[in-house]
Design a protein around this motif. Structure first.
Motif, short mmCIF file in Angstrom:
data_model
loop_
_atom_site.label_atom_id
_atom_site.label_comp_id
_atom_site.label_asym_id
_atom_site.label_seq_id
_atom_site.Cartn_x
_atom_site.Cartn_y
_atom_site.Cartn_z
N ASN A 98 0.83 -1.20 0.00
CA ASN A 98 0.00 0.00 0.00
C ASN A 98 0.86 1.25 0.00
N SER A 99 0.26 2.36 -0.40
CA SER A 99 0.99 3.62 -0.47
C SER A 99 1.37 4.10 0.93
N PRO A 100 2.53 4.73 1.07
CA PRO A 100 2.96 5.23 2.39
C PRO A 100 1.98 6.22 3.00
N ARG A 101 1.26 6.97 2.14
CA ARG A 101 0.31 7.96 2.67
C ARG A 101 -0.83 7.29 3.40
N ASP A 102 -1.37 6.21 2.83
CA ASP A 102 -2.46 5.49 3.49
C ASP A 102 -1.98 4.78 4.75
N VAL A 103 -0.75 4.28 4.70
CA VAL A 103 -0.20 3.60 5.88
C VAL A 103 0.02 4.59 7.01
N LYS A 104 0.52 5.78 6.66
CA LYS A 104 0.77 6.81 7.68
C LYS A 104 -0.53 7.29 8.30
N ALA A 105 -1.58 7.37 7.49
CA ALA A 105 -2.88 7.79 8.01
C ALA A 105 -3.62 6.66 8.72
N ARG A 106 -2.99 5.49 8.80
CA ARG A 106 -3.55 4.32 9.46
C ARG A 106 -4.86 3.85 8.83
N LYS A 107 -4.99 4.09 7.52
CA LYS A 107 -6.16 3.60 6.81
C LYS A 107 -5.96 2.15 6.36
N GLN A 108 -4.70 1.77 6.13
CA GLN A 108 -4.40 0.43 5.65
C GLN A 108 -3.11 -0.05 6.31
N GLU A 109 -2.94 -1.38 6.27
CA GLU A 109 -1.68 -1.96 6.70
C GLU A 109 -0.62 -1.74 5.61
N LYS A 110 0.62 -2.02 5.95
CA LYS A 110 1.68 -1.82 4.96
C LYS A 110 1.52 -2.76 3.77
N VAL A 111 1.03 -3.96 4.03
CA VAL A 111 0.81 -4.93 2.96
C VAL A 111 -0.57 -5.55 3.15
N THR A 112 -1.36 -5.58 2.07
CA THR A 112 -2.67 -6.24 2.08
C THR A 112 -2.53 -7.56 1.35
N TRP A 113 -2.91 -8.65 2.03
CA TRP A 113 -2.71 -9.98 1.48
C TRP A 113 -4.01 -10.55 0.92
N TYR A 114 -3.87 -11.25 -0.21
CA TYR A 114 -4.99 -11.94 -0.84
C TYR A 114 -4.56 -13.38 -1.11
N ALA A 115 -5.54 -14.30 -1.06
CA ALA A 115 -5.24 -15.72 -1.25
C ALA A 115 -6.30 -16.34 -2.14
N ARG A 116 -5.87 -17.36 -2.87
CA ARG A 116 -6.78 -18.15 -3.70
C ARG A 116 -6.25 -19.58 -3.77
N PRO A 117 -7.11 -20.56 -4.04
CA PRO A 117 -6.63 -21.94 -4.19
C PRO A 117 -5.60 -22.03 -5.31
N LYS A 118 -4.56 -22.76 -5.07
CA LYS A 118 -3.47 -22.87 -6.04
C LYS A 118 -3.84 -23.80 -7.18
N PRO A 119 -3.79 -23.31 -8.44
CA PRO A 119 -4.09 -24.19 -9.57
C PRO A 119 -3.06 -25.30 -9.69
N ALA A 120 -3.45 -26.37 -10.34
CA ALA A 120 -2.58 -27.53 -10.46
C ALA A 120 -1.36 -27.24 -11.32
N ASP A 121 -1.50 -26.37 -12.32
CA ASP A 121 -0.38 -26.10 -13.23
C ASP A 121 0.44 -24.89 -12.81
N SER A 122 0.19 -24.35 -11.64
CA SER A 122 0.93 -23.18 -11.18
C SER A 122 2.13 -23.60 -10.34
N LYS A 123 3.23 -22.84 -10.44
CA LYS A 123 4.46 -23.19 -9.75
C LYS A 123 4.84 -22.20 -8.65
N TRP A 124 4.09 -21.11 -8.52
CA TRP A 124 4.47 -20.12 -7.50
C TRP A 124 3.44 -20.12 -6.38
#
Length: 216
Positions: A39-65
């Motif tokens: 996230n942008s430093p401005r939003d983090v400084k204003a305490r609107k968001q964390e430094k990093v916003t995490w998202y997750a999804r089921p890992k496809p069978a052909d994906s390597k990362w």
């Protein structure tokens, strides 16, 4: 270290044993893929968001990362959404109450009457609630007549704090413009202008928002 700690907190609820599911190709599918948006430093400084916003999804069978950290180009994303008619950008111009400072040849500085205007922009999702950026009032009040012709300015005098202009309109190509009349100093010294008009003009330069804005 901070990124790893944030990753551990975000993935703790997904760290459970998952049953293996066989696919039609015979491969195995399990686990999750995690993407962290910095996230942008401005939003983090204003305490609107964390430094990093995490998202997750089921890992496809052909994906390597399994983990990626992304710096999102928000300007490019907003431009793409605007070009595809998904959002509208609204601008508000505010008089800061401060004046432009001019440097003199002798090295000193002098405060002018030119106000400093600050532009504030907001992005809103285009929907039926805002009539898809369509204003029916302009259909009946806009005197341009054609969509490619610029709207005519209200007849009268305008100033940027330095020069006094008179509004003009070229009917041949449908363009609005400003014709210089005199300097503001000469305008204020004129004996034909009432004192109340001069005082009102100076007050508007210090407090009021501009009537016309030209962005460069």
């Amino acid at each position: 270290v901070r990124v790893e700690m944030a990753y551990d907190r975000a993935t703790s609820r997904f760290n459970q044993a998952l049953p293996e599911v066989s696919s039609s190709s015979g491969g195995k599918r399990g686990g999750y893929q995690f993407v962290g948006i910095v996230n942008s430093p401005r939003d983090v400084k204003a305490r609107k968001q964390e430094k990093v916003t995490w998202y997750a999804r089921p890992k496809p069978a052909d994906s390597k990362w399994s983990l990626r950290l992304v710096h999102a180009d928000r300007d490019a994303i907003l431009r793409d959404m605007f070009v595809n008619n998904k959002v509208d950008v609204y601008a508000e111009y505010v008089n800061t109450g401060k004046a432009v400072v001019e440097a003199l040849p002798d090295g000193t500085q002098k405060a002018t009457r030119q106000p400093i205007i600050e532009g504030r922009y907001t992005v809103k999702k285009r929907s039926w609630k805002n009539l898809w950026n369509f204003n029916p009032i302009h259909v009946f009040t806009d005197s341009s007549g054609m969509y490619w012709r610029e709207r005519r300015l209200t007849p009268g005098l305008y100033t940027d704090g330095k020069v006094v202009y008179e509004s003009a309109y070229r009917y041949t190509d449908g363009r609005a413009g400003m014709k210089p009349v005199s300097s503001l100093d000469a305008f204020l010294k004129s004996s034909t202008i009432k004192t109340d008009t001069k005082e009102n003009l100076l007050m508007r330069l210090k407090e009021d928002s501009p009537d016309v804005v030209v962005e460069e």
